[in-house]
Enzyme design. Structure first.
Site, PDB file in Angstrom:
ATOM      1  N   SER A   1       0.774  -1.035   0.181  1.00 20.93           N
ATOM      2  CA  SER A   1       0.198   0.040  -0.073  1.00 20.93           C
ATOM      3  C   SER A   1       0.905   1.443   0.158  1.00 20.93           C
ATOM      4  O   SER A   1       1.745   1.345  -0.890  1.00 20.93           O
ATOM      5  CB  SER A   1      -0.846  -0.165   1.117  1.00 20.93           C
ATOM      6  OG  SER A   1      -2.040   1.008   0.989  1.00 20.93           O
TER       7      SER A   1
ATOM      8  N   ASP B   1      -9.395  -3.405  -6.608  1.00 18.02           N
ATOM      9  CA  ASP B   1      -9.141  -2.774  -5.389  1.00 18.02           C
ATOM     10  C   ASP B   1      -9.899  -1.578  -5.159  1.00 18.02           C
ATOM     11  O   ASP B   1      -9.616  -0.516  -5.868  1.00 18.02           O
ATOM     12  CB  ASP B   1      -7.604  -2.451  -5.502  1.00 18.02           C
ATOM     13  CG  ASP B   1      -6.763  -1.853  -4.270  1.00 18.02           C
ATOM     14  OD1 ASP B   1      -7.713  -1.407  -3.449  1.00 18.02           O
ATOM     15  OD2 ASP B   1      -5.762  -1.984  -4.115  1.00 18.02           O
TER      16      ASP B   1
ATOM     17  N   HIS C   1      -7.923  -4.665  -1.538  1.00 20.16           N
ATOM     18  CA  HIS C   1      -6.867  -3.997  -1.567  1.00 20.16           C
ATOM     19  C   HIS C   1      -6.147  -4.853  -0.124  1.00 20.16           C
ATOM     20  O   HIS C   1      -6.255  -5.018   0.884  1.00 20.16           O
ATOM     21  CB  HIS C   1      -7.194  -2.637  -0.701  1.00 20.16           C
ATOM     22  CG  HIS C   1      -6.232  -1.756  -0.309  1.00 20.16           C
ATOM     23  ND1 HIS C   1      -5.042  -1.128  -1.299  1.00 20.16           N
ATOM     24  CD2 HIS C   1      -5.252  -1.542   0.920  1.00 20.16           C
ATOM     25  CE1 HIS C   1      -4.286  -0.318  -0.705  1.00 20.16           C
ATOM     26  NE2 HIS C   1      -4.126  -0.658   0.387  1.00 20.16           N
TER      27      HIS C   1
END
Length: 326
Positions: free
Chosen positions: A134, A260, A286
């Site tokens: 991320s 995502d 995600h």
């Protein structure tokens, strides 16, 4: 390694939330060190100690993450099982104790990543790999692209669910159900900011920070000015990793699910350097990528990462193949 989502996790939201909140995290015996930073602050680094000569994997965590995040624990457990070594450097203020400087961390923090990686490299007695998830994935890609050939003391790299286009991702998080994720981040970011103002009065507007209801406003009030950007637009543009994918010279996997919620598939870059594999499976959410029957398993993602790191990636796989869920 293809990814197929379980039938009982039917969309990107389930595939994001359930692995993070509901699948039991494996136990990992981390060893912590505290490092003093060049600017008089500190960071905490959690280690997995493997066998001499085994590969060493560095993992940069995501926004408001830590070594206790599900993906860190999953990778840590996989490293332990293989006898590999690893390190999870915490971004400032993310290890459970407020940091000391008038700053936090941000998506374009390539200089911080450079300092951490160069300090960790001498600890490796085998191959040295870097990964990021991320926000940490975006930071890693920014460092790889900005450093170019000087990043080649890293043997290979993986970025998972990186917000490659921060502006498009920010827009997506401001719509519909996605606002739940923004509220989750702000619940921990705002108390940290209030504490920072007690350390450094006048650093930013406390009332405006508390009133921020989305990451756009928060980043405009806090993140951008604290870290040298003119405003949120300047930050989201200049810190986005999409600008530097063509400049990467280290074999690198970019793994992003097309469903995502943090960055919809239509915004994923379609070109990068010949050293970069763009792997965009249709599902996964995600940083999700759960597999198996309920309650599910977190093991697919760390195994996919390691499969790339230890594979024949000296020149990178063909991008066209990678775009077809390689």
């Amino acid at each position: 390694m293809n990814y197929t989502a379980p039938l009982w996790l039917p969309n990107g939201h389930f595939q994001t939330i359930y692995p993070a909140k509901c699948i039991p995290k494996p136990a990992v015996a981390f060893r912590r060190e505290r490092w003093q930073t060049p600017d008089g602050d500190f960071v905490d680094v959690d280690f997995v100690d493997g066998q001499p000569g085994a590969p060493f994997v560095v993992l940069f965590h995501g926004l408001e993450g830590s070594s206790d995040s599900h993906y860190c624990r999953a990778l840590g457990a996989e490293l332990m099982a293989r006898g590999w070594s690893g390190a999870i450097p915490h971004f400032r203020g993310c290890s459970g104790e407020p940091n000391l400087a008038p700053r936090f961390y941000h998506s374009g923090d390539a200089q911080e990543a450079d300092w951490m990686l160069r300090r960790l490299r001498p600890l490796a007695t085998g191959k040295f790999y870097a990964c990021g998830v991320s926000l940490g994935g975006n930071v890693l890609l920014r460092w790889l692209g900005e450093s170019q050939h000087s990043a080649q003391f890293v043997d290979a790299a993986v970025a998972v669910s990186a917000p490659l286009d921060l502006a498009r991702g920010g827009e997506a998080l401001g719509r519909g159900f996605n606002r739940v994720y923004q509220r989750m981040f702000l619940q921990t970011l705002k108390p940290k900011c209030a504490a920072k103002l007690r350390q450094f009065p006048g650093l930013f507007d406390l009332d405006a920070m508390h009133a921020a209801s989305d990451l756009y406003t928060f980043d405009n009030i806090v993140t951008a000015p604290l870290h040298g950007y003119r405003n949120v637009e300047d930050y989201w543009d200049r810190a986005s990793a999409r600008h530097v994918l063509e400049d990467i010279t280290v074999p690198t996997l970019v793994l992003n699910a097309r469903n995502d919620p943090f960055l919809p598939g239509r915004y994923l870059p379609q070109a990068a350097s010949s050293h970069v594999v763009l792997d965009y499976p249709a599902e996964g959410g995600h940083v999700g990528f759960a597999t198996g029957r309920p309650p599910g398993s977190l093991a697919w993602l760390p195994r996919r990462m390691i499969h790339f790191l230890e594979g024949d990636n000296s020149i990178g796989a063909p991008q066209k193949a990678a775009l077809c869920d390689a």
